[in-house]
Design a protein around this motif. Structure first.
Motif, PDB file in Angstrom:
ATOM      1  N   GLN A 311       0.805  -1.217   0.000  1.00 35.37           N
ATOM      2  CA  GLN A 311       0.000   0.000   0.000  1.00 35.37           C
ATOM      3  C   GLN A 311       0.843   1.274   0.000  1.00 35.37           C
ATOM      4  O   GLN A 311       0.462   2.273  -0.613  1.00 35.37           O
ATOM      5  N   MET A 312       2.004   1.251   0.656  1.00 34.45           N
ATOM      6  CA  MET A 312       2.841   2.453   0.667  1.00 34.45           C
ATOM      7  C   MET A 312       3.374   2.773  -0.726  1.00 34.45           C
ATOM      8  O   MET A 312       3.555   3.937  -1.080  1.00 34.45           O
ATOM      9  N   VAL A 313       3.630   1.730  -1.524  1.00 41.03           N
ATOM     10  CA  VAL A 313       4.095   1.959  -2.893  1.00 41.03           C
ATOM     11  C   VAL A 313       2.925   2.365  -3.775  1.00 41.03           C
ATOM     12  O   VAL A 313       3.056   3.212  -4.663  1.00 41.03           O
ATOM     13  N   LEU A 314       1.770   1.766  -3.530  1.00 39.53           N
ATOM     14  CA  LEU A 314       0.565   2.133  -4.272  1.00 39.53           C
ATOM     15  C   LEU A 314       0.299   3.633  -4.143  1.00 39.53           C
ATOM     16  O   LEU A 314      -0.012   4.315  -5.126  1.00 39.53           O
ATOM     17  N   ALA A 315       0.419   4.154  -2.914  1.00 42.91           N
ATOM     18  CA  ALA A 315       0.079   5.555  -2.654  1.00 42.91           C
ATOM     19  C   ALA A 315       1.231   6.514  -2.893  1.00 42.91           C
ATOM     20  O   ALA A 315       1.029   7.740  -2.904  1.00 42.91           O
ATOM     21  N   ASN A 316       2.447   5.967  -3.075  1.00 43.83           N
ATOM     22  CA  ASN A 316       3.625   6.825  -3.235  1.00 43.83           C
ATOM     23  C   ASN A 316       4.466   6.340  -4.414  1.00 43.83           C
ATOM     24  O   ASN A 316       5.334   5.477  -4.252  1.00 43.83           O
ATOM     25  N   PRO A 317       4.219   6.861  -5.599  1.00 44.38           N
ATOM     26  CA  PRO A 317       4.986   6.433  -6.773  1.00 44.38           C
ATOM     27  C   PRO A 317       6.494   6.588  -6.566  1.00 44.38           C
ATOM     28  O   PRO A 317       7.274   5.805  -7.095  1.00 44.38           O
ATOM     29  N   ASP A 318       6.885   7.601  -5.781  1.00 45.53           N
ATOM     30  CA  ASP A 318       8.296   7.850  -5.481  1.00 45.53           C
ATOM     31  C   ASP A 318       8.651   7.331  -4.085  1.00 45.53           C
ATOM     32  O   ASP A 318       9.372   7.993  -3.322  1.00 45.53           O
ATOM     33  N   PHE A 319       8.173   6.140  -3.769  1.00 52.77           N
ATOM     34  CA  PHE A 319       8.339   5.546  -2.437  1.00 52.77           C
ATOM     35  C   PHE A 319       9.804   5.520  -2.005  1.00 52.77           C
ATOM     36  O   PHE A 319      10.152   5.924  -0.885  1.00 52.77           O
ATOM     37  N   ALA A 320      10.693   5.052  -2.870  1.00 52.35           N
ATOM     38  CA  ALA A 320      12.113   4.946  -2.509  1.00 52.35           C
ATOM     39  C   ALA A 320      12.701   6.316  -2.201  1.00 52.35           C
ATOM     40  O   ALA A 320      13.464   6.471  -1.229  1.00 52.35           O
ATOM     41  N   GLU A 321      12.357   7.307  -3.003  1.00 53.60           N
ATOM     42  CA  GLU A 321      12.887   8.649  -2.795  1.00 53.60           C
ATOM     43  C   GLU A 321      12.374   9.254  -1.486  1.00 53.60           C
ATOM     44  O   GLU A 321      13.131   9.897  -0.747  1.00 53.60           O
ATOM     45  N   ARG A 322      11.095   9.041  -1.194  1.00 53.29           N
ATOM     46  CA  ARG A 322      10.529   9.556   0.061  1.00 53.29           C
ATOM     47  C   ARG A 322      11.194   8.876   1.262  1.00 53.29           C
ATOM     48  O   ARG A 322      11.477   9.511   2.284  1.00 53.29           O
ATOM     49  N   LEU A 323      11.423   7.589   1.122  1.00 52.40           N
ATOM     50  CA  LEU A 323      12.049   6.836   2.204  1.00 52.40           C
ATOM     51  C   LEU A 323      13.469   7.343   2.443  1.00 52.40           C
ATOM     52  O   LEU A 323      13.895   7.542   3.592  1.00 52.40           O
ATOM     53  N   ASP A 324      14.188   7.567   1.376  1.00 48.26           N
ATOM     54  CA  ASP A 324      15.583   8.000   1.473  1.00 48.26           C
ATOM     55  C   ASP A 324      15.701   9.406   2.067  1.00 48.26           C
ATOM     56  O   ASP A 324      16.617   9.700   2.848  1.00 48.26           O
ATOM     57  N   SER A 325      14.770  10.276   1.727  1.00 44.90           N
ATOM     58  CA  SER A 325      14.839  11.673   2.171  1.00 44.90           C
ATOM     59  C   SER A 325      14.139  11.927   3.494  1.00 44.90           C
ATOM     60  O   SER A 325      14.292  12.998   4.084  1.00 44.90           O
ATOM     61  N   GLY A 326      13.337  10.954   3.947  1.00 40.67           N
ATOM     62  CA  GLY A 326      12.579  11.147   5.179  1.00 40.67           C
ATOM     63  C   GLY A 326      11.298  11.935   4.982  1.00 40.67           C
ATOM     64  O   GLY A 326      10.668  12.365   5.959  1.00 40.67           O
ATOM     65  N   ALA A 327      10.890  12.132   3.734  1.00 37.62           N
ATOM     66  CA  ALA A 327       9.680  12.897   3.443  1.00 37.62           C
ATOM     67  C   ALA A 327       8.435  12.135   3.884  1.00 37.62           C
ATOM     68  O   ALA A 327       8.422  10.905   3.932  1.00 37.62           O
TER      69      ALA A 327
END
Length: 361
Positions: A311-327
């Protein structure tokens, strides 16, 4: 968490990070099973994740369970998936197509031939299913003959070949979540008396034969399997001998040298540890409900090589980038999970899109 952003070899390909988009049914295909018009955009948006595993895709008419799920056994299906694979690859991503035969988790109203569902044994799951006429009880399936079981193995191999023709990097066999492969595994859904029923070895046979047939067809480096040991759902109960069955199954599958095994973890930590020891290729681990703070812990401990998220990837196309940046992450809209339009499908904003919108305010 730095290990999760390290590159990793998976079969014959290299992934840019150790994150996987878990397979998620979206029910937006056309009525003939061709992927929908927005599918290429949907998957390409998420191509920065290490590996995309697609929604469950039926290998035959009999394999369909739900309304508007995609197939991969006709020329039209192949052309539809070809556009998706090209779009993902153009963004630098990798994609495995999940082959899912629903077995008894089917309704005649949902399939192209409108026939009774098939399964290892004529035992209904005791669950309802959504159809065009609304929710209906799933009828008792027809037990496959021994020859039909063997033909179903061939159907999987044929679908795998078509997936590679469509440009997929590989295929993942859906052996989890109460569908056909797990229906053979569980004693509650398999009371056969031929070589596919009874003993642990016999109930594991179908999964092994499917994996071997696909491996022989497209290569072990392009073949993977998803399992959900001890998962109780839709009448599936593997009983006290379930852990021993999975130890046998994983040890046999390990001999094939597959690209990876994908475990949907249902809570048996001892069995998960044993699977890690028995399996000598990449292990993808999906822990439903894992919090953001726990991401990367199974890789850091050595229990997994790669972690899968849904679900986190479904809702966040840029999941990896958000995870890496803490967004912060977008929240998933459950009301749009299945069927519908672009809403809740291709309209979740990326960080860059949110920033651009804010700058124009």
């Amino acid at each position: 968490m730095s290990d999760i952003f390290a590159k990793v070899r998976l079969g014959g390909i290299e992934l840019n990070n150790r994150l996987v988009m878990a397979p998620m049914t979206r029910s937006r295909a056309k009525l003939d099973g061709t992927p929908g018009d927005l599918a290429a955009q949907y998957y390409a948006q998420r191509a920065s994740i290490g590996l995309i595993v697609t929604e469950g895709t039926q290998p035959s008419d009999d394999g369909q369970g739900y309304l508007t799920t995609p197939g991969i056994y006709t020329d039209a299906h192949v052309e539809g998936w070809k556009a998706i694979a090209q779009a993902v690859h153009a963004q630098g991503g990798r994609i495995f197509l999940q082959l899912m035969h629903a077995g008894r988790m089917s309704h005649p109203d949902n399939t192209p031939h409108h026939r009774q569902g098939v399964a290892p044994s004529a035992i209904a799951p005791g669950a309802p299913m959504f159809t065009a006429a609304g929710m209906q009880d799933i009828p008792t399936p027809r037990a496959l003959t021994t020859e039909e079981v063997r033909q179903t193995v061939k159907d999987f191999a044929y679908a795998a070949r078509r997936a590679i023709e469509a440009g997929a990097d590989g295929v993942e066999i859906h052996g989890a979540n109460g569908y056909l492969v797990q229906q053979f595994i569980a004693a509650s859904s398999n009371v056969r008396t031929d070589e596919y029923g009874g003993s642990i070895e016999n109930r594991a046979r179908f999964a092994i034969e499917v994996a071997k047939a696909i491996s022989d067809e497209i290569g072990p480096e392009r073949t993977a399997i998803r399992l959900s040991p001890s998962l109780l759902m839709w009448g599936i109960d593997e009983g006290a001998e379930g852990p021993d069955l999975y130890r046998h199954l994983v040890a046999e599958l390990d001999k094939l040298g597959l690209a990876y095994i994908h475990i949907m973890h249902a809570g048996n930590e001892e069995l998960l540890s044993d699977i890690r020891k028995l399996w000598h290729q990449a292990l993808v681990l999906n822990r439903p409900g894992r919090s953001r703070e726990q991401i990367g812990t199974d890789i850091a401990s050595g229990l997994a090589d790669i972690e899968a998220y849904g679900q986190m990837v479904l809702a966040n196309p840029d999941f990896a980038e958000r995870l890496d940046s803490g967004a912060p992450m977008n929240e998933a809209d459950r009301s749009t999970f299945f069927g519908g339009t672009e809403k809740g499908y291709v309209d979740y904003p990326t960080m860059s899109e949110l920033k651009a919108a804010k700058e124009t305010e």
